[in-house]
Design a protein around this motif. Structure first.
Motif, PDB file in Angstrom:
ATOM      1  N   ILE A   1      58.476  61.928  74.452  1.00 58.11           N
ATOM      2  CA  ILE A   1      59.291  61.229  75.455  1.00 58.11           C
ATOM      3  C   ILE A   1      60.328  62.146  76.116  1.00 58.11           C
ATOM      4  CG2 ILE A   1      61.033  60.390  73.818  1.00 58.11           C
ATOM      5  CD1 ILE A   1      60.858  57.679  75.362  1.00 58.11           C
ATOM      6  N   SER A   2      60.743  63.199  75.394  1.00 58.38           N
ATOM      7  CA  SER A   2      61.741  64.121  75.959  1.00 58.38           C
ATOM      8  C   SER A   2      61.123  65.396  76.527  1.00 58.38           C
ATOM      9  CB  SER A   2      62.781  64.480  74.890  1.00 58.38           C
ATOM     10  OG  SER A   2      62.170  65.134  73.810  1.00 58.38           O
ATOM     11  N   GLY A   3      59.786  65.457  76.574  1.00 61.14           N
ATOM     12  CA  GLY A   3      59.108  66.617  77.143  1.00 61.14           C
ATOM     13  C   GLY A   3      58.801  67.725  76.148  1.00 61.14           C
ATOM     14  N   LYS A   4      59.059  67.496  74.870  1.00 60.88           N
ATOM     15  CA  LYS A   4      58.787  68.500  73.840  1.00 60.88           C
ATOM     16  C   LYS A   4      57.301  68.493  73.478  1.00 60.88           C
ATOM     17  CE  LYS A   4      60.382  70.097  69.361  1.00 60.88           C
ATOM     18  NZ  LYS A   4      61.367  69.920  68.301  1.00 60.88           N
ATOM     19  N   GLU A   5      56.723  69.680  73.332  1.00 65.96           N
ATOM     20  CA  GLU A   5      55.312  69.791  72.979  1.00 65.96           C
ATOM     21  C   GLU A   5      55.058  69.207  71.584  1.00 65.96           C
ATOM     22  OE1 GLU A   5      54.570  74.005  73.381  1.00 65.96           O
ATOM     23  OE2 GLU A   5      54.171  73.793  75.517  1.00 65.96           O
ATOM     24  N   ILE A   6      53.923  68.530  71.433  1.00 64.15           N
ATOM     25  CA  ILE A   6      53.551  67.921  70.153  1.00 64.15           C
ATOM     26  C   ILE A   6      52.445  68.756  69.515  1.00 64.15           C
ATOM     27  CG2 ILE A   6      52.666  65.861  69.003  1.00 64.15           C
ATOM     28  CD1 ILE A   6      53.689  64.218  71.406  1.00 64.15           C
TER      29      ILE A   6
END
Length: 152
Positions: A73-78
């Motif tokens: 949701i915050s744009g961090k890679e998963i």
């Protein structure tokens, strides 16, 4: 059988990159998208764009964690083995899950192969598992190696 495997990152289909966990020194290596040669004797060598050896890691236990090609949701890679948090403000509840790669299935549907959410929170066990449904509804809060306390 070959003594090595080569993983190529130059794919037009999807971006393939990894983080790597080294249990010997408890260190997480940053994501990279390079050609990586893996020898069966536990030596990992990163190669530059000309195929020359750029660096070597000597450990049989190095764990590669693949990028899912999704962001939270915050744009961090998963990545595989990330710990995620789902907040439900309406119910004032929090749910914890671990990103996993493998075969999974929903009740009354066929099995799938890919990245999915293995829900740890007891009341979330019946939630959907497909990561593509959840990625924009969850936040990465750690990984199973560096943040084990989040799993309990």
């Amino acid at each position: 059988m070959s003594q090595e495997s080569i993983i190529h990152c130059n794919s037009s289909v999807r971006e393939i990159k990894f983080k790597a966990w080294n249990p010997q020194n408890q260190e997480m290596y940053s994501p990279y998208c390079i050609d990586l040669m893996i020898h069966l004797n536990g030596v990992f060598q990163s190669l530059d764009d000309k195929g020359l050896i750029k660096g070597t890691i000597n450990t049989p236990q190095l764990e590669l964690l693949q990028y899912t090609e999704l962001k939270d949701i915050s744009g961090k890679e998963i990545y595989d083995k990330d710990i995620i948090l789902r907040k439900d403000t309406k119910l004032n509840s929090k749910y914890i899950g671990v990103i996993t790669f493998g075969v999974y299935g929903e009740e009354h549907s066929e099995n799938h192969l890919g990245f999915y959410v293995n829900w740890i929170t007891k009341c979330a066990k019946d939630f959907r598992k497909d990561l593509t449904y959840w990625n924009k509804k969850v936040k990465v809060i750690g990984n199973i190696y560096q943040n084990k306390k989040l799993l309990f």
